[in-house]
Design a protein around this motif. Sequence first.
Motif, PDB file in Angstrom:
ATOM      1  N   TYR A   1     -37.448 146.942  -0.931  1.00 46.07           N
ATOM      2  CA  TYR A   1     -36.473 147.380   0.075  1.00 46.07           C
ATOM      3  C   TYR A   1     -35.930 146.228   0.921  1.00 46.07           C
ATOM      4  O   TYR A   1     -35.086 146.463   1.789  1.00 46.07           O
ATOM      5  CB  TYR A   1     -37.127 148.399   1.019  1.00 46.07           C
ATOM      6  CG  TYR A   1     -37.508 149.698   0.355  1.00 46.07           C
ATOM      7  CD1 TYR A   1     -36.611 150.763   0.275  1.00 46.07           C
ATOM      8  CD2 TYR A   1     -38.775 149.875  -0.192  1.00 46.07           C
ATOM      9  CE1 TYR A   1     -36.969 151.960  -0.328  1.00 46.07           C
ATOM     10  CE2 TYR A   1     -39.143 151.073  -0.791  1.00 46.07           C
ATOM     11  CZ  TYR A   1     -38.246 152.112  -0.862  1.00 46.07           C
ATOM     12  OH  TYR A   1     -38.597 153.295  -1.462  1.00 46.07           O
TER      13      TYR A   1
ATOM     14  N   VAL B   1     -36.210 154.206  -3.204  1.00 46.04           N
ATOM     15  CA  VAL B   1     -35.483 153.257  -4.035  1.00 46.04           C
ATOM     16  C   VAL B   1     -35.280 153.829  -5.428  1.00 46.04           C
ATOM     17  O   VAL B   1     -36.140 154.555  -5.952  1.00 46.04           O
ATOM     18  CB  VAL B   1     -36.231 151.910  -4.107  1.00 46.04           C
ATOM     19  CG1 VAL B   1     -37.493 152.010  -4.952  1.00 46.04           C
ATOM     20  CG2 VAL B   1     -35.323 150.806  -4.645  1.00 46.04           C
TER      21      VAL B   1
ATOM     22  N   VAL C   1     -30.955 153.259  -2.524  1.00 51.30           N
ATOM     23  CA  VAL C   1     -31.913 154.347  -2.337  1.00 51.30           C
ATOM     24  C   VAL C   1     -31.188 155.674  -2.522  1.00 51.30           C
ATOM     25  O   VAL C   1     -29.968 155.755  -2.414  1.00 51.30           O
ATOM     26  CB  VAL C   1     -32.568 154.298  -0.940  1.00 51.30           C
ATOM     27  CG1 VAL C   1     -33.366 153.004  -0.767  1.00 51.30           C
ATOM     28  CG2 VAL C   1     -31.523 154.441   0.169  1.00 51.30           C
TER      29      VAL C   1
END
Length: 439
Positions: free
Chosen positions: A415, A335, A329
């Motif tokens: 994520y 991200v 990230v």
Amino acid sequence: MSLRLLLSSIFAAVAMVASTGPAVAQIGLPGGGLPQTPRLPALPVDPGSLEATARDGVQRGLEAPARLRGLVRRSGGALEADPWGWPVVRGELVAVDLSPEGRRRALQAGFAVVREERLAALDMTTTVLAPPRRLSLGRAVERLRDLDPEGSYAFNHVHAPAGALAEAGPAAAPVSAPQGGRGRMGLIDTGVDASHPAVAEARIVQRGFAGPARPASHGTAVASLMVGRSGGFSGAAPGAELYAADVYGGSTTGGSATALVQALAWMVENEAPVVNVSLVGPRNAVVEAAVRRAAGRGMLIVAAVGNDGPSAPPLYPAAYADVVGVTAVNGRGRVLPEAGRGPQVDFAAPGADMAAAGPGQGYVNVRGSSFAAPLVAGLLSERLSRPDRNGAEAAVAGVARTATDAGAPGRDPVYGVGIVATDRRVEPRTVGARGRLSR
């Protein structure tokens, strides 16, 4: 239980208690295995049929990203492509624990043994075979599997750094001045410039597995993010001892599956509890066997998921069930658009808008999952002081519980379980970082 299934169960429990939505579980096989790579049908099908559509989907899911296909073109003939475009060492196939009967049949069919190595730390023997003349590698591996259906055969795939690789310099010093420290970690990458101020005070033991260890920018940057400490710069676990395996050594065939397996065996021999691998390649039976055996001995392997875009196929070793896959990230917790996606993503960590050791004596801005993975490795090393399977699971569970959920509620393919290690990011301006090292 595989580490990936463990993470899924942890997050599912947390999500149930918090009522934030369902967690996305990842399905594995008993013992942390994965289904075998599908073989494409040998016969053509009607382009307009459903079978053709399915076949095209499988083909796209197996094909190498353009960046990795380019390694073959630039190798000067040292590499060739497997049927899906992944780079492999020319003229080499690898068998895992080749049986006497398998050997006999291979030799009778015209294969030749190029080299063989016993890796006692992994209880594994690798045998490199050369195919008969005028038989392509693709047909040769199928021939071996037909001759010995119970055997395990693979191409000698080449893995590329998940980040950019600068031209190698002179051979690296085997050990830098010791600092004392907080445990031990391993790094499988390029060589490390142990004289760089960011890591000069760390104890770094290096060994080359494709010739003498040679420092390069990628390995040096990753090492600094693991154990570095100098002035305003600090890695995730400053003061830890680092065992650095250079699987490139300036060689065109560097990053091969056999070199990676040898490096993993060396890590097991030296009892490195956490090992970072910021490299990417295709699924490979030889590497998969080594990863499974290293994990079974209590080693935690952390790997970058890659930066070839959200539509890229799963990249390995991050996608193996017993490996902790890490995406990147930016400084705002978003991200990176080039980062890989999928069930192989376990954690997200800073991988952009941050500094790491750069060429020469300075620092550079880094970007990519290569530089997020070492931060997660550092977090895990704080919780795992020696190789131990139960301890490894507890370390992963502990870090998972500190993750900040991001993206869709619950675990997701962007994520993973969430963002960790945000406090380990060093602002580029604090150390005067210049230039950029990406991927």
